[in-house]
Design a protein around this motif. Structure first.
Motif, mmCIF file in Angstrom:
data_model
loop_
_atom_site.group_PDB
_atom_site.id
_atom_site.type_symbol
_atom_site.label_atom_id
_atom_site.label_comp_id
_atom_site.label_asym_id
_atom_site.label_seq_id
_atom_site.Cartn_x
_atom_site.Cartn_y
_atom_site.Cartn_z
ATOM 1 N N PHE A 1 0.800 -1.229 0.000
ATOM 2 C CA PHE A 1 0.000 0.000 0.000
ATOM 3 C C PHE A 1 0.831 1.277 0.000
ATOM 4 C CE2 PHE A 1 0.743 -0.207 4.505
ATOM 5 C CZ PHE A 1 0.663 1.099 4.946
ATOM 6 N N ARG A 2 2.102 1.242 0.445
ATOM 7 C CA ARG A 2 2.920 2.452 0.530
ATOM 8 C C ARG A 2 3.584 2.829 -0.781
ATOM 9 N NH1 ARG A 2 6.433 -0.003 4.662
ATOM 10 N NH2 ARG A 2 4.808 -0.998 5.823
ATOM 11 N N PHE A 3 3.490 1.985 -1.785
ATOM 12 C CA PHE A 3 4.311 2.159 -2.973
ATOM 13 C C PHE A 3 3.455 2.332 -4.219
ATOM 14 C CE2 PHE A 3 6.412 -0.605 0.101
ATOM 15 C CZ PHE A 3 7.425 0.246 0.477
ATOM 16 N N ARG A 4 4.053 2.962 -5.219
ATOM 17 C CA ARG A 4 3.360 3.167 -6.488
ATOM 18 C C ARG A 4 3.162 1.824 -7.183
ATOM 19 N NH1 ARG A 4 5.771 7.722 -10.059
ATOM 20 N NH2 ARG A 4 6.172 5.823 -11.197
ATOM 21 N N LEU A 5 2.311 1.805 -8.178
ATOM 22 C CA LEU A 5 2.004 0.562 -8.870
ATOM 23 C C LEU A 5 3.203 -0.030 -9.587
ATOM 24 C CD1 LEU A 5 -1.495 1.425 -10.334
ATOM 25 C CD2 LEU A 5 -0.951 0.027 -8.334
ATOM 26 N N ASP A 6 4.145 0.802 -10.025
ATOM 27 C CA ASP A 6 5.302 0.261 -10.734
ATOM 28 C C ASP A 6 6.396 -0.232 -9.782
ATOM 29 O OD1 ASP A 6 5.972 2.769 -9.836
ATOM 30 O OD2 ASP A 6 7.169 3.281 -11.599
ATOM 31 N N SER A 7 6.231 -0.020 -8.483
ATOM 32 C CA SER A 7 7.216 -0.522 -7.519
ATOM 33 C C SER A 7 6.515 -1.199 -6.337
ATOM 34 C CB SER A 7 8.120 0.609 -7.057
ATOM 35 O OG SER A 7 7.356 1.641 -6.490
ATOM 36 N N TRP A 8 5.488 -1.949 -6.642
ATOM 37 C CA TRP A 8 4.709 -2.642 -5.621
ATOM 38 C C TRP A 8 5.553 -3.647 -4.835
ATOM 39 C CZ3 TRP A 8 5.653 -4.833 -10.194
ATOM 40 C CH2 TRP A 8 5.771 -6.203 -10.252
ATOM 41 N N TRP A 9 6.618 -4.136 -5.394
ATOM 42 C CA TRP A 9 7.465 -5.168 -4.807
ATOM 43 C C TRP A 9 8.379 -4.642 -3.707
ATOM 44 C CZ3 TRP A 9 12.490 -3.762 -5.092
ATOM 45 C CH2 TRP A 9 12.817 -2.790 -6.038
ATOM 46 N N PHE A 10 8.485 -3.335 -3.515
ATOM 47 C CA PHE A 10 9.486 -2.775 -2.624
ATOM 48 C C PHE A 10 9.214 -3.072 -1.152
ATOM 49 C CE2 PHE A 10 12.209 0.390 -0.630
ATOM 50 C CZ PHE A 10 13.380 0.092 -1.294
ATOM 51 N N GLY A 11 8.076 -3.603 -0.822
ATOM 52 C CA GLY A 11 7.825 -4.020 0.554
ATOM 53 C C GLY A 11 8.695 -5.183 0.982
ATOM 54 N N LEU A 12 9.156 -5.975 0.017
ATOM 55 C CA LEU A 12 9.997 -7.125 0.355
ATOM 56 C C LEU A 12 11.356 -6.739 0.935
ATOM 57 C CD1 LEU A 12 9.210 -9.632 -2.506
ATOM 58 C CD2 LEU A 12 8.508 -9.714 -0.123
ATOM 59 N N PRO A 13 12.096 -5.799 0.345
ATOM 60 C CA PRO A 13 13.351 -5.410 1.006
ATOM 61 C C PRO A 13 13.137 -4.843 2.411
ATOM 62 C CG PRO A 13 13.340 -4.611 -1.244
ATOM 63 C CD PRO A 13 11.979 -5.173 -0.972
ATOM 64 N N LEU A 14 12.044 -4.115 2.591
ATOM 65 C CA LEU A 14 11.755 -3.588 3.928
ATOM 66 C C LEU A 14 11.409 -4.706 4.896
ATOM 67 C CD1 LEU A 14 9.696 -0.387 3.083
ATOM 68 C CD2 LEU A 14 12.095 -0.563 3.735
ATOM 69 N N LEU A 15 10.729 -5.729 4.401
ATOM 70 C CA LEU A 15 10.378 -6.875 5.230
ATOM 71 C C LEU A 15 11.623 -7.686 5.592
ATOM 72 C CD1 LEU A 15 7.998 -8.537 6.401
ATOM 73 C CD2 LEU A 15 8.073 -9.859 4.294
ATOM 74 N N ALA A 16 12.557 -7.800 4.667
ATOM 75 C CA ALA A 16 13.777 -8.578 4.907
ATOM 76 C C ALA A 16 14.757 -7.838 5.807
ATOM 77 C CB ALA A 16 14.436 -8.907 3.576
ATOM 78 N N ARG A 17 14.559 -6.554 6.008
ATOM 79 C CA ARG A 17 15.470 -5.755 6.816
ATOM 80 C C ARG A 17 15.589 -6.286 8.245
ATOM 81 N NH1 ARG A 17 13.412 0.098 7.479
ATOM 82 N NH2 ARG A 17 11.759 -1.152 8.369
ATOM 83 N N GLY A 18 14.498 -6.678 8.845
ATOM 84 C CA GLY A 18 14.521 -7.167 10.228
ATOM 85 C C GLY A 18 15.385 -8.403 10.413
ATOM 86 N N PRO A 19 15.116 -9.473 9.666
ATOM 87 C CA PRO A 19 15.977 -10.657 9.806
ATOM 88 C C PRO A 19 17.431 -10.381 9.442
ATOM 89 C CG PRO A 19 13.951 -11.248 8.681
ATOM 90 C CD PRO A 19 13.957 -9.761 8.829
ATOM 91 N N LEU A 20 17.664 -9.540 8.442
ATOM 92 C CA LEU A 20 19.048 -9.240 8.058
ATOM 93 C C LEU A 20 19.790 -8.495 9.158
ATOM 94 C CD1 LEU A 20 18.699 -8.225 4.304
ATOM 95 C CD2 LEU A 20 19.819 -10.251 5.229
ATOM 96 N N LEU A 21 19.105 -7.608 9.860
ATOM 97 C CA LEU A 21 19.754 -6.863 10.933
ATOM 98 C C LEU A 21 20.013 -7.722 12.170
ATOM 99 C CD1 LEU A 21 17.999 -3.391 10.709
ATOM 100 C CD2 LEU A 21 20.315 -4.004 10.012
ATOM 101 N N SER A 22 19.362 -8.872 12.276
ATOM 102 C CA SER A 22 19.610 -9.788 13.387
ATOM 103 C C SER A 22 20.853 -10.640 13.170
ATOM 104 C CB SER A 22 18.406 -10.714 13.584
ATOM 105 O OG SER A 22 17.266 -9.979 13.898
ATOM 106 N N LEU A 23 21.240 -10.846 11.923
ATOM 107 C CA LEU A 23 22.350 -11.755 11.626
ATOM 108 C C LEU A 23 23.726 -11.296 12.099
ATOM 109 C CD1 LEU A 23 21.367 -13.074 8.097
ATOM 110 C CD2 LEU A 23 21.237 -14.254 10.281
ATOM 111 N N PRO A 24 24.120 -10.028 11.976
ATOM 112 C CA PRO A 24 25.474 -9.654 12.414
ATOM 113 C C PRO A 24 25.763 -9.959 13.877
ATOM 114 C CG PRO A 24 24.557 -7.915 11.075
ATOM 115 C CD PRO A 24 23.452 -8.905 11.313
ATOM 116 N N VAL A 25 24.763 -9.850 14.728
ATOM 117 C CA VAL A 25 24.971 -10.141 16.139
ATOM 118 C C VAL A 25 25.259 -11.623 16.338
ATOM 119 C CG1 VAL A 25 23.926 -9.996 18.438
ATOM 120 C CG2 VAL A 25 23.484 -8.224 16.764
#
Length: 145
Positions: free
Chosen positions: A83-107
Motif C-alpha cells: 500500500f505504501r508504494f506506487r504501482l510500478d514498484s509494488w514489490w518494494f515491501g519485500l526489502p523492507l520486510l527482509a530488513r529485520g531478519p538481516l539486521l539480526s544476523l550480524p549479532v
C-alpha cells in the motif's frame, strides 16, 4: 521472531574457555539445554521467520495477477506489503520486510566483535538505501517523461 530464534546461536567465550549463550549466561553452549534451544530456534527460524518471508515473496509476485483477476480478498491480505508504494514498484515491501531478519544476523555471526557488527549493519542499511535511491531515481525519470 528472527531475533528470538537466533538467540541460542549467540555464544560468548568465558576466560576459562567455556562458552555461554549471550542472553542466558547460565546455559553453556554445547550442553543438552543448549541443544534443545538450538533445535527450537532453528524450527522458529525456518517455519516462522523464513517461512513468512517466503510466503510474502510469493504473495508479492502474485499481487498483479490477483489484482487483474479481481481477487480482491487476496490483494487485501497482502496490502501491508504494497500500500505504501506506487504501482510500478509494488514489490518494494519485500526489502523492507527482509530488513529485520538481516539486521539480526550480524549479532549472531560476530557475537563478541562489536566493530564487525556495526560494519555489517551499516552495509545492510547502505544496501537498502541504494535500493531505495534507485527506486526514487526511476520515479523521477518517469515523472520527467
Amino acid at each position: 521472531m528472527s531475533a528470538t530464534s537466533l538467540a541460542p546461536m549467540m555464544c560468548y567465550k568465558h576466560p576459562n574457555g567455556l562458552r555461554s549463550v549471550l542472553k542466558y549466561p547460565n546455559i553453556i553452549c554445547g550442553s543438552d539445554e543448549h541443544t534443545a534451544m538450538l533445535v527450537i530456534g532453528w524450527i522458529l527460524l525456518v517455519v516462522f521467520a523464513l517461512g513468512f518471508v517466503a510466503l510474502c515473496t510469493f504473495a508479492v509476485i502474485q499481487v498483479p495477477t490477483w489484482s487483474a483477476n479481481r481477487r480482491d480478498h487476496l490483494v487485501a491480505a497482502v496490502r501491508f506489503l504494497v500500500f505504501r508504494f506506487r504501482l510500478d514498484s509494488w514489490w518494494f515491501g519485500l526489502p523492507l520486510l527482509a530488513r529485520g531478519p538481516l539486521l539480526s544476523l550480524p549479532v549472531v555471526f560476530a557475537t563478541g566483535y562489536p566493530p564487525i557488527q556495526v560494519i555489517a549493519i551499516a552495509m545492510i542499511m547502505s544496501g537498502l538505501l541504494v535500493t531505495w535511491k534507485h527506486r526514487q531515481d526511476r520515479t523521477q525519470l518517469d515523472i520527467a517523461r
